[in-house]
Structure formats: C-alpha cells, structure tokens
Write an enzyme that holds these catalytic residues in place. Structure first.
Site, PDB file in Angstrom:
ATOM      1  N   HIS D  14      -4.985  -6.106  -5.794  1.00 50.69           N
ATOM      2  CA  HIS D  14      -5.211  -6.342  -7.225  1.00 50.69           C
ATOM      3  C   HIS D  14      -5.423  -7.839  -7.470  1.00 50.69           C
ATOM      4  O   HIS D  14      -5.157  -8.675  -6.616  1.00 50.69           O
ATOM      5  CB  HIS D  14      -4.063  -5.810  -8.089  1.00 50.69           C
ATOM      6  CG  HIS D  14      -2.751  -6.519  -7.954  1.00 50.69           C
ATOM      7  ND1 HIS D  14      -1.733  -6.387  -8.872  1.00 50.69           N
ATOM      8  CD2 HIS D  14      -2.274  -7.364  -7.004  1.00 50.69           C
ATOM      9  CE1 HIS D  14      -0.701  -7.112  -8.489  1.00 50.69           C
ATOM     10  NE2 HIS D  14      -0.995  -7.709  -7.372  1.00 50.69           N
ATOM     11  N   CYS D  33      -1.527 -15.341  -8.235  1.00 48.11           N
ATOM     12  CA  CYS D  33      -1.907 -13.933  -8.417  1.00 48.11           C
ATOM     13  C   CYS D  33      -3.233 -13.810  -9.149  1.00 48.11           C
ATOM     14  O   CYS D  33      -3.784 -12.717  -9.264  1.00 48.11           O
ATOM     15  CB  CYS D  33      -0.830 -13.171  -9.197  1.00 48.11           C
ATOM     16  SG  CYS D  33       0.750 -13.150  -8.353  1.00 48.11           S
ATOM     17  N   HIS D  39      -5.418 -10.150  -3.882  1.00 48.19           N
ATOM     18  CA  HIS D  39      -4.486 -10.060  -2.762  1.00 48.19           C
ATOM     19  C   HIS D  39      -3.926  -8.635  -2.809  1.00 48.19           C
ATOM     20  O   HIS D  39      -4.467  -7.803  -3.534  1.00 48.19           O
ATOM     21  CB  HIS D  39      -3.382 -11.117  -2.924  1.00 48.19           C
ATOM     22  CG  HIS D  39      -2.570 -10.931  -4.138  1.00 48.19           C
ATOM     23  ND1 HIS D  39      -3.029 -11.249  -5.408  1.00 48.19           N
ATOM     24  CD2 HIS D  39      -1.349 -10.381  -4.339  1.00 48.19           C
ATOM     25  CE1 HIS D  39      -2.124 -10.937  -6.308  1.00 48.19           C
ATOM     26  NE2 HIS D  39      -1.086 -10.401  -5.684  1.00 48.19           N
ATOM     27  N   HIS D  41      -0.547  -5.560  -1.690  1.00 49.34           N
ATOM     28  CA  HIS D  41       0.853  -5.243  -1.422  1.00 49.34           C
ATOM     29  C   HIS D  41       0.987  -3.903  -0.695  1.00 49.34           C
ATOM     30  O   HIS D  41       0.115  -3.046  -0.799  1.00 49.34           O
ATOM     31  CB  HIS D  41       1.641  -5.150  -2.738  1.00 49.34           C
ATOM     32  CG  HIS D  41       1.654  -6.410  -3.530  1.00 49.34           C
ATOM     33  ND1 HIS D  41       2.303  -7.537  -3.103  1.00 49.34           N
ATOM     34  CD2 HIS D  41       1.093  -6.737  -4.716  1.00 49.34           C
ATOM     35  CE1 HIS D  41       2.156  -8.506  -4.005  1.00 49.34           C
ATOM     36  NE2 HIS D  41       1.419  -8.047  -4.988  1.00 49.34           N
ATOM     37  N   ASP D  79      -3.946   4.806  -3.292  1.00 53.23           N
ATOM     38  CA  ASP D  79      -3.717   4.379  -1.908  1.00 53.23           C
ATOM     39  C   ASP D  79      -5.004   3.823  -1.307  1.00 53.23           C
ATOM     40  O   ASP D  79      -6.061   4.441  -1.400  1.00 53.23           O
ATOM     41  CB  ASP D  79      -3.204   5.548  -1.061  1.00 53.23           C
ATOM     42  CG  ASP D  79      -2.755   5.055   0.312  1.00 53.23           C
ATOM     43  OD1 ASP D  79      -2.402   3.869   0.444  1.00 53.23           O
ATOM     44  OD2 ASP D  79      -2.780   5.864   1.257  1.00 53.23           O
ATOM     45  N   HIS D  80      -4.902   2.651  -0.684  1.00 57.28           N
ATOM     46  CA  HIS D  80      -6.052   1.966  -0.103  1.00 57.28           C
ATOM     47  C   HIS D  80      -7.136   1.731  -1.137  1.00 57.28           C
ATOM     48  O   HIS D  80      -8.320   1.828  -0.850  1.00 57.28           O
ATOM     49  CB  HIS D  80      -6.565   2.713   1.132  1.00 57.28           C
ATOM     50  CG  HIS D  80      -5.695   2.471   2.329  1.00 57.28           C
ATOM     51  ND1 HIS D  80      -4.467   3.072   2.463  1.00 57.28           N
ATOM     52  CD2 HIS D  80      -5.843   1.672   3.415  1.00 57.28           C
ATOM     53  CE1 HIS D  80      -3.906   2.663   3.604  1.00 57.28           C
ATOM     54  NE2 HIS D  80      -4.717   1.809   4.192  1.00 57.28           N
ATOM     55  N   GLU D 130       7.118  -3.588  -5.512  1.00 59.47           N
ATOM     56  CA  GLU D 130       5.867  -4.329  -5.276  1.00 59.47           C
ATOM     57  C   GLU D 130       6.026  -5.158  -4.003  1.00 59.47           C
ATOM     58  O   GLU D 130       5.132  -5.265  -3.187  1.00 59.47           O
ATOM     59  CB  GLU D 130       5.622  -5.221  -6.490  1.00 59.47           C
ATOM     60  CG  GLU D 130       4.388  -6.070  -6.440  1.00 59.47           C
ATOM     61  CD  GLU D 130       4.398  -7.066  -7.607  1.00 59.47           C
ATOM     62  OE1 GLU D 130       3.840  -6.733  -8.654  1.00 59.47           O
ATOM     63  OE2 GLU D 130       4.982  -8.165  -7.464  1.00 59.47           O
TER      64      GLU D 130
END
Lengths: 141, 141, 141, 141, 141, 141
Positions: D14, D33, D39, D41, D79-80, D130
């Site tokens: 994100h 951020c 970047h 998580h 996801d991904h 997170e």
C-alpha cells in the site's frame, strides 16, 4: 468500536521488596524476586487507544504523535532504569508489574489530557508483558 | 480494572469423534481430526484474573499460589494426556478445544471457590491456544 | 549430524561498566546500558548438543539429565541475579552478553566433562538471546 | 461467553496518500509511508466469532466453513494485492490499516448474513496485525 | 567462535516478474507473486558478525556502530521502498528474497571493508525472513 | 553459500515407549511421555536447501515445487497422525523427535533424488521443533 494497539519494548531491573515486611516475610512472599541485588526483564508496553478514524487521514491518530507521547511520558522514565531506584513515580511502591501498569496508566492519562484533549480518540488500556508468560493489563471504562 | 494473565503450556492428544454420528458424518465433520489414532497439540492455557492489587504486596495474588491452583486443578489432569481416554471430565464430550475450554473453566472456578474465596480477585477468563492460528476463550461476566 | 537444542529462559539484571575506563568513556561506549542502577533482560539460553541417538531410547540424552545439568551449572547462578554483583564467574568482566555466553559455555563444558564424559554426545554450542533483536552464540569446533 | 479466534496471514502492499491533501501535507502526515511506489506488510487477520458450541459437534462452527467464508469474502481480495490499486472496496479511502479493518469487517458481516444467518454464532471482532508492533481491532457490540 | 546476530525489521513491496519471460511464463513461475501491482512483506534482516570480544569493552563491536552501518548501507535503501522501482542495486534482477539477500550481503561487505577494516570482527552471514515461513541466508566462509 | 529454509507445521501424537525395556525402565526413562494413551505436539518442520539461485527466476527453486515435495514425502504421512500407529517408517523405533528427524530426512533425500536430481540445489538440513523449547536438527555435509 475501532482500536489501535502499539507495542513498545523496554528493559528495566527491579527487586520485589516491601519495607513494611520483615526479611522473612519478603523472602516468603516474593521468593527469588526478592534477591537483594535485583534482576530484570524485557518488558513490552502495549498502549491501546480507541475512537473514530479521522476521515481525512484514515487514522485514529498519527503514529509519530502517539510514539512521542509514550516516549516522553513513559519510556524516558523506565527504559534502561532500575524501577526501585530510578523512577520517582514508583517511590514507596513495591515495583510489581501490577503497580508499574497502574503508574504507567496514570502517566499516560495525564499526558493524554494535556496533549490530546478534545480529539475523538481516548486511551483505552495499558498492557505490560513482563515475560512471555506473565501479562498485566489496566483497562479504562 | 486490573488483570493478570498467566500462560501455561501443556501437551495432549485427542481425536475428534462423536459417538452420536456415523463414521461418514464424523469424517465429513471433523476431516483429518477424525483419524482413528488421534493427533496432538502443544496447547497453551492462559488464565486471566482481575481485581485489586493487595496494597502490601503490590500483587493481585502471589504467582506461586496461582501456579499451584492451576497445576492441581488443570495441568495434572491434561498435561501429557489423551483427552479422549485419560480425562474424566471430558467423558461423553467431543474433545474439541471449545469443550476443553468450558471444562477447564469449570475446574478453575470450582477450585477458585474452594481455595481463593473471599479474596478481592476473581477468575475472569480462560483462553486456550490450540495452534498458533486457533484460539478459544471463555469469559465470565 | 544430529543436534538437540533446548531453550531455558532466565531473568537477570546488569550494568555495562568497565573499571578500566573513565566515567565519560563508559558513558560514551555503553550509552544507557551504563546507567548507574542497571537494567535487566529476559534472557533465553539455548544449549546445543550433538552426537548419536542412543539406539535403545532413541534419544541423544534424556531431557531430564540435560535439564539438571543446565540448572545446576548455569541457571542456579544467573536466574533472578544481578550479573555484576551476584555471579562469581563474571567478576572482573564487563557483563556483556558476549562475556556471559563465554562464561556460561565454560561452566557447561566443565560440568559436561565431569558428568557426561564418555557419552557419544557433546556440547556443540551455547546461544543467548538478550532481547528479541540481539543474540550471541559460542560454537565449539 | 465462548469465543473462537482464527488467524489468517496475507501479504499486501500500500501507499498512504490522500488525494484531498497537498504533496507536502501527505509527506508530513504519512512520512515514509507516503513514498510514491509504496511498501508492504505481512498482515495477519484475526477473526473472532462467539456464541454457543453445537452440542453434537462440540464446535462453535466447523473450521472449514469459517475458512471458506474468510477466503472468499476477504483473502481472495487482498492477498498478494496492492491495496490502492487492486481492491475495489478501498477505492477513495486512504489504505491505512484502520480503514482496512473497517472494510474487512463490513465484508465479513455481509458474507456472514448471507451464509451463516440463523446460526447461534455471530461475528464478534476483526483484528489486523500490520506489523509485530501495530494492531488494529474492530469490535461489534 | 563467538557470534553476534542483530535483527532489523523493514517493510517493502515487490512484484516477482522477469523481463526475459513471457506473461504466461511469469504467471506460471511466480503465481500470485506476479500480480501486476505487487504486494509486500515485513522483512526481518539478521546480520551475523563473528570474531573476538574486545577485552576492554567486552563487546564484539559497539551496537550503535553496527546499527549505523546497517542503517546506512541497507535500511535507508530498502525500508518503506518498492524493490522493483526504488532500489538501484536490484535493477535488472527479479526481486526475490534470494537476490535481495545476495545484494544486501554485497552492500554490507563493501561498507564493512570501508568502515570496519582491520577490526578483529568480520561479517559472517546475512539472513532475511520474508514471512514467518520463508527464510533466506547467505553465509561467508 | 545461499540457503532457503521453509517451515511446515503439522500436528501429531506419540507415546515414548521401547518394547525392549520393562514397564519400569520405560517409566523411568521417558517419564510422563510414557503415559499409555500418548500425548501430542504442534511440530514445525523446517526444510533447508542450498545452492545457486537460478539466474532467470532468481530463485533457488520454485516454492510450489518444494511444497509439493514436502507434502508428498512427509506431511501426508505425519500430519494429524499417531507416530506409533500410523507411520510405517517409524515402525520399531521409539518415536522420539530425534528418530522422527532422521526418518523425515531419509524420506526427503529419497524424494529429492527422484524428483530434483541434477538441479544445482541440494537438501541441506531438516529441523523439527517439538515445542517452543525443544528443537532437533539433522544436517547433511
């Protein structure tokens, strides 16, 4: 209800000892935690705040502001300190993690009122892990 | 409100199987947890107690007393045991971790009443981690 | 090669301070770890042993025997202790975890020779986690 | 009260950026951020459900059914994925984990009503880790 | 032999994609890691150094010096970055964690030679946890 | 040298008991691990492979291929199984984690030779965590 919890590790030492009790009573009550020169822990403080996410930023509150508050109100006082000798707010208290959690909660609530008053976010709970097996928590209604 | 949580690991085996269901229903409902010779887990029991810190000791209750209660009321019965065959209190129940949490909670509440009655501290919740991904919790109002 | 590693948590306090250095050099070199009243950690000792599994028991060595050795040779000396004041073997050394690992390794090797000599299993390495971020290891060739 | 919590890891990327704010305000508010290419998580979603254990199966609800619901309602979407570009439900929102938790909670409640309506079990809370230090939680009364 | 390992978390995003392969080959080889807008991880870098403890300080090397080296040589380049777009040293490489470990190892060895040359301590290995399940390690003989 | 380690959790039960020993010898040697109906663990298998990263894919080997090999060669045999009764390769062996690690290593090496022969990657080590405190490792030279 929406809540953010942030974790802050710190290292400190303590000796469990009550000046109101005899040597024997101290030894019986606190066991090896009463050893005269103390021992220590890698504590982890977890601070919980709850409220409304700000519609513009999408955050309950900016992380850096919370970090600054916790550093100033708590970590500067207890990190790499001896809880018996170095921490004014613990004077006269047995430095159990129960008392530490209550004192840290008081510090945070006072700092919160001074610096974050009027925000739609409030301090909700304070948790301290003393070891992987023992955790203490104060929650505010 | 002030709460202490202590964690107690134990190892046990079980087979999920209901005598009220057919073989096929058991297989469909429990999948590989229904394998005939069972399997096992490193469970972690977390016991939560809440109340007032004792002003003299600074503790909700002495750690060793809580440990003794939990060992006698719970760990002696389930550690290194088979939950289907070895544990009287689980007889007639499918040994899911839901049922295990309810039974352990009952054991602890009974032991609490007998041994800790009158203290300003009460049993607040029982949590069991079955694996790192599945956790079960019973809370008492 | 087959190796068993067992982990043993202990809590201790220390102050990083060298009597060979001035106050300022100590402060510069050790930072807040030089605070006069010390601080502490939840250390985790990991003991690695390697060799042949015994054909009859299927074990490198009985867990209880290793536990007894480690308790007597190490944990009884450092658990709930102050590494500067309470631990004879650390006298004259800065109680860094590097030095602690070297000393604990020495203790374990001496105890090993006395009690486990002739077994097809040897002490292979000693690891100490000081915090979740800092780990120290001594390996024996 | 009996509660089951199941954890589901997923990986996503994100960039924290609000189209309502200037470049400078974004940079000030979100710090690194806000880096233009984002970047990521390893998030962990924890879904909490509470209610009555089914007397026949001894379970709040079959694990596989909960897994299927969470996979379809949440993991297949995030996801991904890139939370800014790939996730329809996050359009127009700053992809903070506060907003992500609120959106995932909405998805799960809608799926719950469609598929699990009438069961003696309800969705109780949604937690997202997170990082190991920052956790967000939405609880439903 | 004495070794210190320090862990440094960082967050980054990436997309596994090779410009030498067709879209189909990329999709088949990398699966959902090939999703066009990428995804991300909380990586943990672990840096291992070994050698002799300095007799005066009792340390392999001062923690703050190692932290500074790692921050400058590695974290400033990859933390809160996109490994495909933001990191010069990864240009032309598929940003797998294998390649990331090799590149970070190169960075650290170059920085080590420049800044720590002549010390009785050397860089021994670089480990990167991509998720709790996947870890990559480069060791230097 | 470059190494990838992947972790695979599985759940199984066992009873430590040698048919070559008397009841008393079994009880003395294995303690509560000798309880007649067994107990169990959440084991974690960690498979280490090392070699060269493929220049085209940037990977030591595709994750899905390694997962498939481990699932077929190991997990299908031991997950949700009783190591005494269900696992052919453990017949006649005390199901200690030492023996389990040796047997799993054998399975993986045989599967490796059949399916991955000729690749510039080899099986390097097998680690099994039995509990958070006990880990066993077989390394191949």
């Amino acid at each position: 209800m929406l809540r953010l919890s942030k974790r802050y590790p710190f290292s400190a030492s303590h000796r469990l000892h009550s000046s109101e009790l005899s040597e024997q009573e101290n030894a019986r009550l606190f066991g090896k935690c009463n050893n005269p020169f103390g021992h220590g822990h890698n504590y982890v403080l977890e601070v919980g705040v709850c409220g409304e996410a700000d519609p513009e930023s999408g955050m309950l509150l900016p992380r850096a502001e919370l970090d600054r508050l916790v550093r100033k109100a708590v970590l500067d006082k207890v990190d790499h300190a001896n809880l018996n000798a170095d921490v004014a707010g613990m004077r006269g208290l047995v430095p159990t993690t129960e008392n530490l959690a209550l004192v840290i909660g008081r510090w945070l609530r006072e700092a919160w009122e001074k610096e974050f008053d009027g925000r739609p976010v409030r301090l909700d709970r304070v948790r301290i892990e003393e070891t992987a097996r023992n955790t203490f928590e104060v929650t505010y209604g």
